[in-house]
Motif scaffolding. Structure first.
Motif, mmCIF file in Angstrom:
data_model
loop_
_atom_site.group_PDB
_atom_site.id
_atom_site.type_symbol
_atom_site.label_atom_id
_atom_site.label_comp_id
_atom_site.label_asym_id
_atom_site.label_seq_id
_atom_site.Cartn_x
_atom_site.Cartn_y
_atom_site.Cartn_z
ATOM 1 N N SER A 178 1.036 3.675 1.965
ATOM 2 C CA SER A 178 1.562 3.966 3.300
ATOM 3 C C SER A 178 2.670 2.982 3.677
ATOM 4 O O SER A 178 3.675 3.362 4.295
ATOM 5 C CB SER A 178 0.431 3.908 4.336
ATOM 6 O OG SER A 178 -0.176 2.614 4.321
ATOM 7 N N ASP A 179 2.499 1.696 3.313
ATOM 8 C CA ASP A 179 3.552 0.710 3.596
ATOM 9 C C ASP A 179 4.836 1.061 2.864
ATOM 10 O O ASP A 179 5.942 0.998 3.429
ATOM 11 C CB ASP A 179 3.084 -0.685 3.192
ATOM 12 C CG ASP A 179 2.019 -1.230 4.121
ATOM 13 O OD1 ASP A 179 1.240 -2.095 3.679
ATOM 14 O OD2 ASP A 179 1.982 -0.799 5.286
ATOM 15 N N ASP A 207 0.860 -1.176 0.000
ATOM 16 C CA ASP A 207 0.000 0.000 0.000
ATOM 17 C C ASP A 207 0.898 1.229 0.000
ATOM 18 O O ASP A 207 2.060 1.155 0.412
ATOM 19 C CB ASP A 207 -0.893 0.007 1.260
ATOM 20 C CG ASP A 207 -1.949 -1.101 1.179
ATOM 21 O OD1 ASP A 207 -2.247 -1.535 0.049
ATOM 22 O OD2 ASP A 207 -2.410 -1.540 2.239
ATOM 23 N N GLN A 218 -3.539 -0.139 10.968
ATOM 24 C CA GLN A 218 -4.322 0.121 9.759
ATOM 25 C C GLN A 218 -5.142 -1.127 9.441
ATOM 26 O O GLN A 218 -4.603 -2.243 9.408
ATOM 27 C CB GLN A 218 -3.406 0.476 8.588
ATOM 28 C CG GLN A 218 -4.143 0.785 7.294
ATOM 29 C CD GLN A 218 -3.189 1.157 6.177
ATOM 30 O OE1 GLN A 218 -2.025 1.442 6.414
ATOM 31 N NE2 GLN A 218 -3.696 1.153 4.966
#
Length: 803
Positions: free
Chosen positions: A245-246, A243, A264
């Protein structure tokens, strides 16, 4: 409202006021504690994976690096071994035998040693013909070793890879040759690294952690976000689909080197850097499920409400017990993870529960024990390999020492054959080099019935010839005579138990003896006798070694004999050559004096001084005079050649004006052809540079060439052309005479003399050996161009005098 109701309501309200904040505070505290424990566990798992990643990934690399260093040592030893062996005169088959014995008795699997063209003439598998090629399309794996031949590098270490021919994992290391351009390559089957990676690799560790319910997913990546391990699957060709964010979090951790956590979609995400040797080499991303934490929070809330309705105290006690029941196992697991991360593989987790926490504790204990066993096994294997390599190195060092000794002795022996006392020097070298009691050399007499002592030396290299008996009958009962008769080595390791040993009074301390026949081309040229003061000293290795030394002695003696024969033959040839030249000179003198008298008398008669003669008689007598002059010229040439052979060609050099030297020669030529229709043409500049040479020899050169041209030209012209070409004078003498055939041209400048019969059938009465000798003595050259029936052009070059 009654007091009872108000009290009831007050108590209820009070209970509600007390219970609601208490429940809220308890629930919030429980949630925070569980989250903190989950984060701590996730962080410990991530750090454990990060620590294990660097350690586990470094095991195969360090193992392969260690093996590479050992293989470089093996290759260097092999390069020196081959250089020394070839310098000592060992054949490729002998060298191959030694190298294959090393392969068969050590951990080394293959060797490939080439010549200057890349052909592996020394190899562990004789059935495979192999030549290195620099083209990577032809040899995708082996082409990089070609750099060793070109001198670009002195060693090449190839990473372990699967071979194309048999799908086995091999590692190859090559070094450059010591004595000449060559490739020295050793190979080792390191399939054990694949087994080690499978047993202690990241996929196995990841799979064990994934089996636990609290860990949902694990990714281990390198600096370029290439996947190293995930869900128990390892493949560098799979890209991670993070993702956003990852991906941003992983990149931030790779840049800062600090761990990060965030929640999350019901998961706790823990990202920790992988550090090896203070360098960030990747990151670990762990997904810890929060479902169990949330369920625990809900159960705690319901349980707290029920207990609060019964009693606040009971609820408080129950909450405390519940808190301890939940937090204590997690604390133990945290302590265990920290101990394992610090390398304490024997840490015991004090948990006997059968729930998920107990399963995780048992998994941690099993993983720790497995890693400990693998490390112990790896250390044992490394120790075994190290011991094998040390044994191989010791064996190689002994072989190198023997080869160095053989080379030193052989060099000293071969250096003595051209010395007057070479036989005694050879015996001294052998006695001193091998610390022998005495060394004797016998040679057969011309009838091959007796063996004559030619040289003898003790261990100090001192000659003991006067103390030893001078000869042995070939039929005698002795070690030396037996070796000569059988043409085989005879060894006596204890003379007290031998019936062929002949005692020598001058050598009372002899305890062991070997006699080695010196045979070359089927001819016995001697016997080398070695004696020691110790019994059983001549074992098989010593016998083989001394037979090799005896072969060198044989060659040295044979070379000395050949040199003496050649020297004697050269002396005899020189005497014959001088006698022949002196004979020719004496013969020329004996014939020339009577010939002068005969020619003078004949010419007086032809001119009518002895009385009137007829024209026909005068013509015949003048022909006799001409032929006599021709014969006299040949005798003078023979006499000149003989003087050169006996005394050499002396020159009295000075600066010469070529024009002044040629003018009388040209005048003589004009006089020779005055009665024939021949034109003399002279093309010579007014000024010519001076020559540096013998003026008398220069005049002889041009007189010989012009007199030949005049003698064999009946009509036409004779042209003399002189010109300067750089630092040379180029003279061309052209005539329209008979010309010279190709066969005659090849013999024209020969030093051999020809008979008058040959002259009559040839185009030239005189060959020109003296002329060529004179020209070459002045640093010049002579050549000619001729066509029979057309004429001859002769070219001469002479050096100009330097200022």
């Amino acid at each position: 409202m009654s007091l009872q109701r108000r009290i009831f309501l007050m108590v209820v309200g009070l209970l509600l006021v007390v219970l609601l904040p208490t429940i809220a505070i308890f629930t919030l505290n429980t949630r925070n504690a569980l989250f903190q424990q989950a984060k701590a566990n996730g962080q410990l798992i991530a750090e454990l994976l990060a620590s294990s990643t660097g350690f586990i990934e470094s095991i195969p690399v360090q193992a392969e690096a260690f093996i590479s260093d050992q293989m470089v040592v093996q290759a260097r030893i092999a390069a020196h071994l081959v250089a020394i062996a070839e310098a000592a005169g060992l054949s490729p088959d002998e060298i191959n035998a030694h190298l294959r014995d090393i392969v068969n008795t050590t951990v080394l699997d293959e060797f490939w040693i080439t010549d200057e063209n890349g052909y592996a003439y020394l190899r562990s598998d004789p059935s495979i013909e192999f030549t290195f090629n620099p083209d990577p399309e032809i040899q995708p794996q082996a082409y990089i070793f070609w750099q060793l031949l070109s001198g670009a590098v002195d060693q090449v270490i190839q990473e372990a890879q699967v071979r194309e021919v048999d799908d086995q994992t091999f590692k190859y290391v090559g070094v450059a040759g010591i004595d000449k351009p060559r490739i020295v390559q050793v190979g080792y089957n390191i399939g054990v690294l694949d087994i080690l990676i499978d047993q202690v690799g990241l996929p196995n560790l990841v799979q064990r952690l994934i089996n636990e319910r609290s860990v949902s997913a694990i990714w281990i990546v390198d600096n370029n976000l290439n996947l190293l391990a995930s869900d128990g699957i390892s493949s560098p060709d799979i890209d991670i689909n993070f993702d956003p964010s990852d991906r941003e979090t992983v990149q931030q951790v790779l840049q800062t080197g600090e761990s990060l956590q965030y929640t999350q979609d019901g998961f706790l995400h823990v990202v920790t850097p992988v550090i090896n040797n203070e360098q960030i080499i990747g990151a670990v991303l762990v997904y810890v499920s929060l479902e169990g934490v949330q369920n625990a929070i809900q159960q705690a809330l319901i349980f707290a409400v029920l207990l609060s309705l019964i009693a606040v105290g009971t609820g408080a006690i129950a909450s405390q017990l519940l808190s301890r029941w939940i937090s204590q196992p997690i604390l133990h697991l945290s302590q265990a993870a920290e101990a394992i991360a610090n390398g304490e593989w024997d840490y015991d987790i004090p948990l006997t529960r059968n729930d998920e926490v107990g399963t995780l504790a048992r998994t941690f204990s099993a993983m720790s024990a497995r890693i400990r066993d693998l490390i112990n096994q790896f250390e044992e294997r490394v120790a075994d390999r190290t011991r094998d390599l040390q044994m191989a190195t010791a064996s190689s060092a002994q072989l190198v020492s023997e080869l160095q000794l053989a080379y030193t002795v052989g060099r000293k022996i071969t250096e003595t054959y051209n010395m007057p006392d070479y036989q005694q020097r050879i015996m001294s070298v052998i006695a001193q080099s091998f610390d022998l009691y005495t060394v004797l050399l016998f040679e057969p007499d011309k009838d091959h019935k007796r063996l004559i002592l030619r040289a003898a030396a003790d261990r100090q290299g001192v000659s003991i010839m006067p103390e030893i008996f001078p000869e042995i009958d070939l039929d005698a009962n002795s070690t030396v005579a037996l070796a000569a008769r059988m043409r085989e080595t005879v060894a006596v390791n204890d003379v007290t138990k031998s019936n062929v040993y002949m005692p020598i009074d001058a050598l009372p301390a002899t305890s062991a003896e070997i006699a080695i026949p010196l045979v070359i081309g089927g001819e016995l040229i001697g016997v080398l006798d070695l004696q020691s003061e110790n019994v059983n000293v001549f074992d098989n290795n010593m016998l083989r070694f001394m037979e090799n030394i005896a072969a060198l002695v044989t060659l040295s003696i044979k070379n000395a004999h050949l040199k003496q024969h050649v020297s004697n033959a050269q002396a005899e040839i020189e005497v014959i050559r001088k006698n022949q030249a002196q004979f020719i000179s004496q013969l020329s003198r004996d014939v020339r004096l009577p010939l002068y008298d005969l020619l003078d008398t004949t010419e007086i008669v032809a001119d009518g001084f002895m009385g009137e003669i007829t024209p026909e008689q005068a013509k015949s007598l003048h022909q006799v005079v001409d032929k006599g002059d021709e014969l006299l010229s040949n005798l003078n040439e023979a006499l000149g050649i003989s003087r050169i052979v006996v005394d050499g060609l002396p020159l009295y050099v000075e600066n010469i004006n070529l024009r002044h030297s040629l003018e009388p020669i040209i005048a003589i030529t004009r006089d020779l052809v005055k009665n024939r229709p021949i034109e003399i043409v002279v093309d010579m500049p007014e000024s010519l540079p001076e020559l540096y040479g013998d003026d008398r020899r220069i005049r002889q050169i041009f007189l010989g060439l012009l007199s030949n041209a005049a003698k064999f030209t009946e009509q036409g012209h004779i042209t003399i052309q002189i010109e300067q070409q750089a630092d040379k004078i180029h003279a061309v003498i052209q005539d329209t005479g008979r010309g010279i055939s190709q066969e005659e041209q090849q013999q024209l400048f020969s030093m051999a003399l020809v008979s008058q019969q040959e002259v009559k059938g040839a185009s030239r009465a005189l060959r020109l050996p003296l002329t060529r000798k004179f020209i070459e003595a002045h640093g010049g050259k002579i050549w000619l161009e001729s066509t029979p029936g057309v004429g001859t052009t002769c070219h001469v070059t002479l050096l100009v005098a330097t200022p």
